[in-house]
Enzyme design. Structure first.
Site, PDB file in Angstrom:
ATOM      1  N   PHE A  17       6.583   2.057  -4.637  1.00 24.54           N
ATOM      2  CA  PHE A  17       8.166   3.059  -4.050  1.00 24.54           C
ATOM      3  C   PHE A  17       8.607   3.570  -4.382  1.00 24.54           C
ATOM      4  O   PHE A  17       9.756   4.378  -3.857  1.00 24.54           O
ATOM      5  CB  PHE A  17       8.847   1.675  -4.678  1.00 24.54           C
ATOM      6  CG  PHE A  17       8.611   0.227  -4.133  1.00 24.54           C
ATOM      7  CD1 PHE A  17       9.067   0.161  -3.220  1.00 24.54           C
ATOM      8  CD2 PHE A  17       8.499  -0.640  -5.001  1.00 24.54           C
ATOM      9  CE1 PHE A  17       9.053  -1.115  -2.607  1.00 24.54           C
ATOM     10  CE2 PHE A  17       8.260  -2.175  -4.983  1.00 24.54           C
ATOM     11  CZ  PHE A  17       7.909  -1.907  -3.376  1.00 24.54           C
ATOM     12  N   HIS A  42      11.518  -8.410   0.526  1.00 26.43           N
ATOM     13  CA  HIS A  42      11.228  -7.471   0.150  1.00 26.43           C
ATOM     14  C   HIS A  42      12.522  -6.763   0.533  1.00 26.43           C
ATOM     15  O   HIS A  42      13.242  -6.606   0.769  1.00 26.43           O
ATOM     16  CB  HIS A  42      10.003  -6.671   0.901  1.00 26.43           C
ATOM     17  CG  HIS A  42       9.189  -5.392   1.153  1.00 26.43           C
ATOM     18  ND1 HIS A  42      10.105  -4.413   1.038  1.00 26.43           N
ATOM     19  CD2 HIS A  42       8.255  -5.266   0.620  1.00 26.43           C
ATOM     20  CE1 HIS A  42       8.869  -3.563   1.227  1.00 26.43           C
ATOM     21  NE2 HIS A  42       8.180  -3.676   0.367  1.00 26.43           N
ATOM     22  N   ASP A  50       0.917  -1.512  -0.273  1.00 25.54           N
ATOM     23  CA  ASP A  50      -0.152  -0.062  -0.292  1.00 25.54           C
ATOM     24  C   ASP A  50       0.828   1.477   0.132  1.00 25.54           C
ATOM     25  O   ASP A  50       1.950   0.927  -0.175  1.00 25.54           O
ATOM     26  CB  ASP A  50      -1.001  -0.147   1.362  1.00 25.54           C
ATOM     27  CG  ASP A  50      -0.702  -0.267   2.398  1.00 25.54           C
ATOM     28  OD1 ASP A  50       0.683  -0.232   3.078  1.00 25.54           O
ATOM     29  OD2 ASP A  50      -0.946   0.042   3.552  1.00 25.54           O
ATOM     30  N   TYR A 103       2.983   4.879   0.432  1.00 26.54           N
ATOM     31  CA  TYR A 103       3.325   5.750   1.532  1.00 26.54           C
ATOM     32  C   TYR A 103       2.791   5.858   2.876  1.00 26.54           C
ATOM     33  O   TYR A 103       1.359   6.381   2.764  1.00 26.54           O
ATOM     34  CB  TYR A 103       4.624   6.716   1.508  1.00 26.54           C
ATOM     35  CG  TYR A 103       6.186   5.595   0.809  1.00 26.54           C
ATOM     36  CD1 TYR A 103       6.775   4.666   1.350  1.00 26.54           C
ATOM     37  CD2 TYR A 103       5.828   6.043  -0.339  1.00 26.54           C
ATOM     38  CE1 TYR A 103       7.817   4.149   0.916  1.00 26.54           C
ATOM     39  CE2 TYR A 103       7.219   5.450  -1.486  1.00 26.54           C
ATOM     40  CZ  TYR A 103       7.948   4.620  -1.034  1.00 26.54           C
ATOM     41  OH  TYR A 103       9.010   3.816  -1.550  1.00 26.54           O
TER      42      TYR A 103
END
Length: 199
Positions: free
Chosen positions: A53, A163, A40, A42
């Site tokens: 990202f 991740h 999801d 920031y």
């Protein structure tokens, strides 16, 4: 969308309405070559702007993106200095930066789980799999890898790692060389490479 509209009346929601679908605006369906799946947006300080990202140019580079840049430099044996965290140029080159959830309440990660975004983004991934060919899916972390069942592995390429967050980057993201591997596959498929350092 009605739910989010009501939530905005009483809470701070990221990203702004105009930015929610930026991933689709910057990378049209016919231009998609690579798909990077995030979770999801920031959830603080106006960082989210609709690309997984990525942050606007005037915002500090978040830890996960710092690790992405670190792996990128290591992969290509460079010491490039990244001055901002805006990945719009990746998107314009055909890197579809899709979060599986497209909005979030300020300060509350995953607060918009299960309001319907996953139904929508699962369909997006499925349609890309169905109607495109030779797409490279970069699945970083367990949440992204759960999308494997939506992707036809006989038509597409899947690269997996942990991740890039500081909590897990050392468990397989560092050293994955996904950026150079992606470009090698693109060349094999007679497509233009991604200039990962053009940001």
């Amino acid at each position: 969308m009605n739910y989010i509209k009501k939530e905005r009346l009483k809470k701070l929601i990221y990203p702004p309405s105009k930015d929610i679908f930026n991933a689709f605006l910057f990378t049209s369906f016919d231009k998609i070559k690579v798909v990077i799946i995030g979770q999801d947006p920031y959830f603080s300080n106006d960082q989210a702007h609709g690309l997984a990202f990525s942050v606007p140019r005037n915002k500090n580079i978040p830890p996960s993106l710092k690790n992405i840049y670190k792996e990128l430099n290591n992969d290509f044996k460079k010491n490039y200095i990244f001055n901002h965290g805006c990945l719009e140029n990746w998107a314009k080159q055909g890197v579809f930066l899709l979060n599986t959830i497209l909005t979030v309440e300020s300060g509350k990660p995953k607060s918009h789980n299960n309001i319907g975004w996953e139904i929508f983004t699962n369909q997006v991934i499925y349609y890309i799999s169905q109607y495109k060919k030779s797409i490279i899916f970069l699945l970083w972390g367990n949440d992204a890898q759960k999308k494997c069942n939506l992707i036809d592995i006989n038509k597409h390429y899947i690269l997996k790692s942990s991740h890039p967050s500081p909590l897990s980057a050392s468990r397989g993201f560092f050293g994955c060389k996904h950026f150079s591997k992606t470009n090698k596959i693109l060349i094999k498929c007679k497509k233009t490479e991604i200039n990962w350092f053009s940001i």
